[in-house]
Design an enzyme around this catalytic site. Structure first.
Site, PDB file in Angstrom:
ATOM      1  N   SER A 133      37.022  61.412 -91.631  1.00 55.08           N
ATOM      2  CA  SER A 133      36.662  61.519 -93.152  1.00 55.08           C
ATOM      3  C   SER A 133      38.029  61.578 -93.783  1.00 55.08           C
ATOM      4  O   SER A 133      39.025  60.855 -93.330  1.00 55.08           O
ATOM      5  CB  SER A 133      35.814  62.609 -93.522  1.00 55.08           C
ATOM      6  N   HIS A 152      34.423  57.909 -93.610  1.00 55.15           N
ATOM      7  CA  HIS A 152      33.682  58.198 -94.883  1.00 55.15           C
ATOM      8  C   HIS A 152      34.184  57.476 -96.173  1.00 55.15           C
ATOM      9  O   HIS A 152      35.050  57.862 -96.688  1.00 55.15           O
ATOM     10  CB  HIS A 152      33.471  59.765 -95.166  1.00 55.15           C
ATOM     11  N   ASP A 181      30.189  66.924 -90.995  1.00 57.62           N
ATOM     12  CA  ASP A 181      29.692  65.649 -90.457  1.00 57.62           C
ATOM     13  C   ASP A 181      30.345  65.669 -89.150  1.00 57.62           C
ATOM     14  O   ASP A 181      31.488  65.796 -88.943  1.00 57.62           O
ATOM     15  CB  ASP A 181      29.701  64.790 -91.458  1.00 57.62           C
TER      16      ASP A 181
END
Length: 346
Positions: A13, A40, A131
């Protein structure tokens, strides 16, 4: 085409562009497994593929729906689409967001656990929130390998730190050591009995033959893909909670016996506690700004109508003017609240 003996799944991310560029640049030309990447990026246009191609010695491309993973290739999840593995192929889907993002890491890792079992190698790199943690748990539950970037080495330590807290990680290394580690892991054979090729959409009659860990993954995968009876899937893995989904306003179910706590709705959205907090906070912020807009419009409308009635109906004009002043006071108080800096922990 032969099925690869190992597969590498990498998620990142914040800070991930640099991390993924450096990692893939260090992979050998004869890397013996497919590499699937999720960053992401949301719905924004991404040039990640072009950036990786400049330095990576492998075949780098944006993933195509229906493509077979091949050794020596790197495939990147496209904007606004989850990348998962179904029936040995890459499947791209605009199914519900997970952890308030699409593409997300957990769907890819979970599908790889179902498809490749112990052959799967999951890697969590730099990023905020968590995540990838549940996805690594899924890979470990079927005998796969979990690799995490050392949080002290990451631009954003949140995601790797979460994985270390909640997963029995096999390797925690700095980014510079990761290409050699992945090449070594990808070249090792795996006990075929432990690697149970599956199908994320497998027939219901096969469910009873699965281990409890694979059954949970199966139900979550079905929910994510919108297949089967969603109530049966939810009942098999969780129980109703008091919360509603910030994405679709459906009821959220809390999953049983997982840490960190996770929740799902019947349309497929999924959250950890931290991603739910972020989504709810954003929703509350949007609602407050909408309320401010409504109060300012009310003030303006009441003041305008008060002026219209000033000569013809002084009493009505006074009532409307009072309503306008009340709405103005409320709007100013709400604006002061919205302009106040957030506490550091937010």
């Amino acid at each position: 085409m032969n099925r690869p003996s190992r597969i590498v799944l990498i998620g990142a991310s914040a800070g991930g562009v640099a991390a993924l560029t450096d990692l893939t640049a260090g992979l050998p030309k004869d890397f013996p497994a497919p590499v699937l990447l999720v960053l992401h990026i949301g719905a924004h246009r991404s040039n990640l593929q072009e950036l990786l191609q400049r330095r990576c010695p492998l075949d780098v491309a944006t993933a195509r729906h229906g493509e077979l993973p091949r050794a020596g290739t790197v495939r990147v999840a496209p904007p606004d689409e989850h990348m998962v593995l179904v029936g040995g192929h890459i499947e791209l889907t605009r199914s519900a967001k997970e952890n308030h993002t699409r593409p997300a890491i957990d769907p890819l890792f979970r599908s790889a656990a179902l498809e490749f079992g112990a052959q799967a190698i999951g890697v969590v790199l730099t990023g905020t929130l968590d995540d990838g943690t549940a996805g690594l748990q899924a890979i470990k539950a079927v005998g796969g390998t979990a690799v995490v970037q050392d949080p002290a080495d990451a631009a954003e330590p949140g995601m790797p730190a979460s994985a270390l807290r909640h997963v029995r990680v096999d390797h925690c290394v700095a980014l510079a050591a990761m290409p050699a580690l992945l090449a070594s892991l990808a070249g090792r054979s795996v006990d075929s009995a432990a690697a149970v090729p599956g199908n994320g959409t497998g027939a219901a009659q096969e469910l009873a033959a699965m281990s409890p860990a694979r059954q949970r993954l199966f139900h979550e995968q079905q929910l994510m893909l919108g297949l089967g009876n969603f109530v049966e899937h939810l009942r098999a893995i969780g129980r109703p909670s008091m919360f509603t989904c910030p994405e679709c306003q459906g009821a959220l179910w809390e999953l049983d016996d997982v840490a960190p706590r996770r929740l799902r709705c019947h349309t497929g959205h999924a959250f950890t506690d931290r991603s739910l907090q972020q989504a709810v906070s954003e929703g509350a912020d949007e609602a407050l700004w909408a309320a401010l807009r409504a109060l300012q419009e009310k003030e303006s409308l009441m003041a305008h109508r008060a002026a219209e009635h000033r000569d013809s109906d002084p009493l009505e004009s006074a009532r409307l003017a009072a309503a306008a002043r009340s709405a103005g006071r409320q709007a100013r108080a709400l604006r002061q609240l919205l302009h106040r800096p957030s506490p550091p922990d937010e």
